[in-house]
Structure formats: structure tokens, C-alpha cells
Design an enzyme around this catalytic site. Structure first.
Site, PDB file in Angstrom:
ATOM      1  N   TYR A 173       6.276  -9.526   6.792  1.00 38.19           N
ATOM      2  CA  TYR A 173       6.271  -8.100   7.107  1.00 38.19           C
ATOM      3  C   TYR A 173       6.802  -7.897   8.523  1.00 38.19           C
ATOM      4  O   TYR A 173       6.701  -8.776   9.377  1.00 38.19           O
ATOM      5  CB  TYR A 173       4.856  -7.519   7.039  1.00 38.19           C
ATOM      6  CG  TYR A 173       4.270  -7.412   5.654  1.00 38.19           C
ATOM      7  CD1 TYR A 173       4.383  -6.226   4.921  1.00 38.19           C
ATOM      8  CD2 TYR A 173       3.597  -8.478   5.084  1.00 38.19           C
ATOM      9  CE1 TYR A 173       3.828  -6.116   3.653  1.00 38.19           C
ATOM     10  CE2 TYR A 173       3.045  -8.382   3.812  1.00 38.19           C
ATOM     11  CZ  TYR A 173       3.160  -7.198   3.105  1.00 38.19           C
ATOM     12  OH  TYR A 173       2.615  -7.093   1.850  1.00 38.19           O
ATOM     13  N   ASP A 215       0.826  -1.201   0.000  1.00 38.12           N
ATOM     14  CA  ASP A 215       0.000   0.000   0.000  1.00 38.12           C
ATOM     15  C   ASP A 215       0.861   1.253   0.000  1.00 38.12           C
ATOM     16  O   ASP A 215       2.084   1.209   0.196  1.00 38.12           O
ATOM     17  CB  ASP A 215      -0.902   0.021   1.239  1.00 38.12           C
ATOM     18  CG  ASP A 215      -1.955  -1.072   1.217  1.00 38.12           C
ATOM     19  OD1 ASP A 215      -2.394  -1.446   0.109  1.00 38.12           O
ATOM     20  OD2 ASP A 215      -2.330  -1.559   2.299  1.00 38.12           O
TER      21      ASP A 215
END
Length: 269
Positions: A123, A63
Site C-alpha cells: 500500500y 475498505d
């Protein structure tokens, strides 16, 4: 089960890149009509070298504002492409802004696809847990001035780990919402805390919603039982708020079934 064989078009060969970027200037990886993206930036550099017929494909679509430390990507170039893989990273970096860099380039293993062959995405969300902000971590970690309880956060994380319906942690998601969360772990430090999140795939804003929920646990506002209840509710309003994107980094991806796994794996955790 037979692994799909993703081949480049006839007359082309596939290259594997490992890419890092600062997410602050970009609207994410994916190409945008009117906004800067990492995909378009890398594509432009490839075009300068004669390899811009196809856009590069990454393991994940980050994103806006999310960083990447080791993102595998592939690109198909003509057989006549003249830059050898050993020199490609340096050549691309000469045409890339300081916010994007190719760390490594090589011929991709046969049948490799950066996105569809990926079996795990990793992540890390970083927290600056200290009464005062620190300029060295500006744009890289979320400043949390109040103390946090790591044991409570990891207890809530354990309740969320596994295969579940994660609709309560997704934002405007129209895909099926069952996912396998393989790892959710809080690693406290003297200044920077890291929240590691591993899974094959994630829903829109799922990682940021998970971190926001763990922050509630760390502040004593959420028990492990309540975290499990959020899962069962499937209601986004029950979970913690999405934390800001600037603390999140894509740190690695894993692939299986390829002879050249050492070239495919891009893990820093």
C-alpha cells in the site's frame, strides 16, 4: 513446504486479471447486499461476456474509499468462454464504469489463487504537505497544511517495523493480531509525500492507524520510544487516529513459487 494447489472447478479455467479503481464510489472490494462494490461491478461486466458464474477473487479486500492501482484478481470461467485473454481487458472495460478498469488479463498459472497464494500486499498512503490544498490531489491525498519532520516519522516507523502484536492499530478486529510489517517508510517529496507499507496481511484499518501514528511523530508529538510503547500497550486509544481512506491506494502484490511469477506480480513500488 508444499504449496497448496488451488484449482478451478471441473470444466472451468482460471484467468488472472490486474484491476485498478477509484475507491470513492465504492463500499470497498467485497460484495455488499445494498452498497456498490468493485467485486460486484466487475462480476457484472464478466456476466455480460458469459463468464459470470463465479465472482472474481482479489488479492486484498480494500475498505470503502480505498483506491487500487494494481490489484491482482482471478476469476473462473467455463472452458467454453469465448473471449481470449488477449482481448478480455478491452472487452471488460467496455462494460465497466470509468471508475474501474482491467489493465491486463491472462491465463492464471496452475494452482494460482489471487488471495491465498499472495505472499505480500503493498500500500501507499499519500500526503499533500503544503499550506494550501491542491485540486489535482482532491480525493487522492490527505491535505496536511503544517510542516512534518520526515526523520522523526521514519524513526517511529523503524520502531514499528517487524513482527509484532498490532492490536493497538486495529479497529474491531476479532482475528489474531500478530502480523509481520515488512516495510514502513516515509518518502517526502516537494508536494506529495508517500508512506509505503508492505506486509503479507493487515488487520482492519491497520495501515490507516499506522499512518495516523506517524503523523503524530512528524508533528513532534510522538517519539520512537513512545511508538514502541503503543505496540506493547495493545490499546487502540494509545495510537493515532485512523487517517481518511481517500489517501490510501493498494499498489501491488507479490507471489512466489509460480513459474509465471512475471504474470502474477503486480507491483508498482
Amino acid at each position: 513446504m508444499t504449496r497448496p494447489d488451488y484449482r478451478p472447478p471441473d470444466g472451468h479455467r482460471r484467468l488472472l486479471l490486474r484491476v485498478a479503481w477509484d475507491g470513492a464510489p465504492f463500499a470497498g472490494w467485497q460484495s455488499q447486499p445494498t452498497l456498490p462494490s468493485v467485486q460486484d461491478t466487475l462480476h457484472g461486466a464478466l456476466a455480460r461476456l458469459g463468464g459470470g458464474e463465479f465472482r472474481p477473487v482479489a488479492a486484498g479486500r480494500t475498505d470503502a474509499g480505498v483506491h487500487a492501482e494494481a490489484m491482482p484478481a482471478h476469476v473462473d470461467v467455463p472452458d467454453t468462454f469465448r473471449v481470449p485473454p488477449a482481448k478480455l481487458a478491452r472487452a471488460l472495460n467496455a462494460h465497466l464504469p470509468p471508475t474501474v478498469a482491467v489493465l491486463h488479463a491472462a491465463d492464471a498459472p496452475a494452482g494460482f489463487h489471487a488471495r491465498f497464494s499472495c505472499t505480500e500486499r503493498q500500500y501507499v498512503y499519500r500526503l499533500l504537505v503544503h499550506p494550501q490544498r491542491h485540486p489535482h490531489w482532491h480525493g487522492r491525498a490527505l491535505h496536511v497544511p503544517q510542516p512534518l519532520n520526515p526523520d522523526a516519522m521514519n524513526a517511529a516507523a523503524a520502531a514499528l517495523t517487524g513482527t509484532h502484536d498490532f492490536a493497538a492499530f486495529a479497529t474491531q478486529e476479532d482475528r489474531q493480531t500478530v502480523r509481520e510489517l515488512r516495510l514502513l517508510r516515509v518518502q517526502p517529496g516537494p508536494l506529495i509525500w508517500e508512506i509505503h507499507v508492505h506486509g503479507e496481511s493487515f488487520l482492519r484499518h491497520m495501515v490507516r492507524g499506522l499512518v495516523g501514528t506517524l503523523l503524530l511523530a512528524g508533528q513532534g508529538r510522538l517519539s520512537p520510544e513512545q511508538a514502541e510503547g503503543i505496540l506493547h500497550s495493545r490499546q487502540r486509544s494509545q495510537a493515532g487516529a485512523n487517517v481518511p481512506a481517500h489517501g490510501l491506494s493498494f499498489t501491488g502484490a507479490r507471489y512466489s513459487g509460480f513459474e509465471a511469477d512475471e504474470d502474477c506480480e503486480a507491483s508498482t513500488t
